[in-house]
Design an enzyme around this catalytic site. Structure first.
Site, PDB file in Angstrom:
ATOM      1  N   SER A   1       0.867  -1.160   0.000  1.00  0.00           N
ATOM      2  CA  SER A   1       0.000   0.000   0.000  1.00  0.00           C
ATOM      3  C   SER A   1       0.911   1.219   0.000  1.00  0.00           C
ATOM      4  CB  SER A   1      -0.920  -0.006   1.219  1.00  0.00           C
ATOM      5  OG  SER A   1      -2.007   0.866   0.971  1.00  0.00           O
ATOM      6  N   GLU A   2       0.645   2.170  -0.902  1.00  0.00           N
ATOM      7  CA  GLU A   2       1.648   3.199  -1.184  1.00  0.00           C
ATOM      8  C   GLU A   2       1.863   4.178  -0.026  1.00  0.00           C
ATOM      9  OE1 GLU A   2      -1.096   2.664  -2.943  1.00  0.00           O
ATOM     10  OE2 GLU A   2      -2.157   4.538  -3.424  1.00  0.00           O
ATOM     11  N   ASN A   3       0.998   4.147   0.973  1.00  0.00           N
ATOM     12  CA  ASN A   3       1.261   5.004   2.132  1.00  0.00           C
ATOM     13  C   ASN A   3       2.369   4.426   3.024  1.00  0.00           C
ATOM     14  OD1 ASN A   3      -0.729   2.974   2.718  1.00  0.00           O
ATOM     15  ND2 ASN A   3      -1.004   3.929   4.704  1.00  0.00           N
TER      16      ASN A   3
END
Lengths: 218, 233
Positions: free
Chosen positions: A46-48
């Protein structure tokens, strides 16, 4: 019968391969994690800033410091790792992530995608979508074939502001699996009970039909 | 050891002025400097350029500074959770520069790392590329993005020591490390402030050289934006 969102997610899950790192976008793509085929080990990014994302927490075990890119509370799996946003996008731009699944408002027959803005009406921002589509080798779009008015979202050319150019490889809709090839959308599979004519009528872009088109098996 | 400790958010925000550029760490409401935001609201400065991945929600995070109309320009990647933001943007009160999330992260990192600009494939062929130099590398077009820096960078960490070394928790790390690097004055608010020597140097995420002021946050609400759970079997 046309697929529902779960059906689309189930069909996309069949594309997962053992050993892949996969980024799932918000909406239908998130559901793909629920249908990983037997014997296939994948890790979700997840890019966060997490690799090894697990399911939603049990009630009462939510942690404000542990969320996915959709800002939903999540858990981690054994082997998970957290990192900062620059490292996260190094994974994405550097093509260390093997598959990106995301939603779209429109896809064009040359692989253009639009999913971040409706001028003067909806401006939420692109988030990580532009980095993802510009970098990933393998991009699958999960979406409905038509909008609520019945108008096709599989177009000759996108009408909305673009997120990326010529980047989409495969589209899985409620009606069909389509590949982007030279000259248009190539029909690969039909949703169970959906005819080639129905798909043709719902596709504004050029639809390439070669031989018998098999039904999806879910 | 250079001691960076200040008493509280008010002291940590000494020197903020109207018209400044400020970075705020966080992703959604996760890992945002809650205490500093309150102090900036209380300071009454305005005409600010704020750089943050998101703009908070109507009643939390940077949403507070939108209510008080302290923000002139917002640089962000995703702003979809905030009605007041949308209203100010569509009415033209608020200038908005939306940029891809990876480019935002890298522009902050570059700003802190002394790299003035870089080429990235993200945004090529879109509105984001308008007016930007395009160059082909390895057969693929890339656009030139420039570094970002700020007068103040406000970050939030889990633990920090007197020397300004920081450790983050979970996905609350996000933009905080890069923004810490890119601030002329970087302020860190932490949940636990410990004496120098208590953090294992092997496990520090942000070295104290990037932090000028550190304080223990007075209160942390740590609001959850999307509470998603599953039922116990």
């Amino acid at each position: 019968m046309a697929l529902d969102k779960i059906g689309i997610a189930q069909r996309i899950a069949q594309e997962l391969r053992d050993g892949w790192y996969v980024n799932l976008g918000i909406g239908i793509p998130t559901l793909v994690a629920n249908y990983i085929p037997e014997g296939v080990n994948v890790e979700f990014q997840s890019e966060n800033g997490i690799l090894g994302m697990g399911p939603f927490p049990f009630e009462g075990e939510e942690d404000a410091d542990l969320i996915n890119a959709g800002k939903q509370t999540i858990t981690n799996l054994p082997g998970a790792v957290y990192f900062d946003s620059a490292t996260s996008f190094a994974m994405i731009r550097g093509q260390h992530v093997q598959l990106t699944v995301l939603g779209a408002m429109e896809v064009a027959q040359n692989g253009d995608i639009a999913n971040w803005k409706i001028p003067n009406r909806m401006v939420k921002g692109m988030g990580g979508a532009m980095d993802l589509v510009a970098s990933a080798d393998n991009i699958i779009v999960a979406m409905m074939h038509t909008n609520k008015k019945g108008e096709s979202k599989m177009l000759k050319e996108c009408t909305l502001p673009l997120t990326g150019v010529g980047c989409v490889k495969r589209v899985v809709t409620n009606l069909a699996v389509l590949d982007i090839v030279e000259g248009g959308f190539k029909l690969i599979e039909r949703a169970p009970g959906v005819s080639v004519d129905e798909i043709k009528n719902a596709t504004e872009g050029n639809l390439i039909i070669e031989g018998e088109i098999p039904e999806m098996s879910l | 050891m250079i001691n960076k400790v200040v008493a509280n958010a008010k002291e940590a925000t000494q020197g903020v002025e109207s018209g400044m550029t400020m970075m705020f760490g966080g992703f959604g409401l996760c890992g945002i400097p809650e205490n500093v935001i309150q102090a900036v609201v209380a300071s009454g400065v305005n005409q600010l350029t704020c750089i943050s991945n998101n703009a908070g929600v109507d009643d939390f995070g940077l949403g507070f500074m939108l209510q008080t109309k302290q923000i002139k320009k917002m640089i962000a990647s995703y702003v979809g959770e905030n009605d007041e933001f949308e209203r100010q943007m569509l009415s033209g009160e608020l200038e908005v520069d939306l940029i891809p999330q990876g480019s935002l992260a890298e522009r902050c990192r570059a700003g802190g790392a002394g790299i003035p600009a870089f080429f990235t494939p993200a945004g090529f062929g879109t509105e984001v590329a308008e007016g930007k130099e395009v160059r082909e590398y390895n057969g693929k077009p890339h656009i030139l993005e420039t570094a970002l820096t700020a007068d103040f960078a406000f970050v939030k960490a889990w633990k920090g020591d007197e020397a300004g070394n920081l450790v983050f928790k979970g996905t609350a790390r996000n933009f905080n490390p890069m923004m810490a690097m890119a601030g002329k004055t970087t302020v860190a608010e932490v949940e636990e402030l410990v004496p120098a020597g208590e953090l294992d140097p092997n496990e520090i995420h942000t070295p104290g050289i990037f932090v000028q002021r550190i304080f223990k946050g007075e209160t942390f609400e740590k609001r959850i934006e999307q509470r998603t759970v599953r039922a116990k079997q």
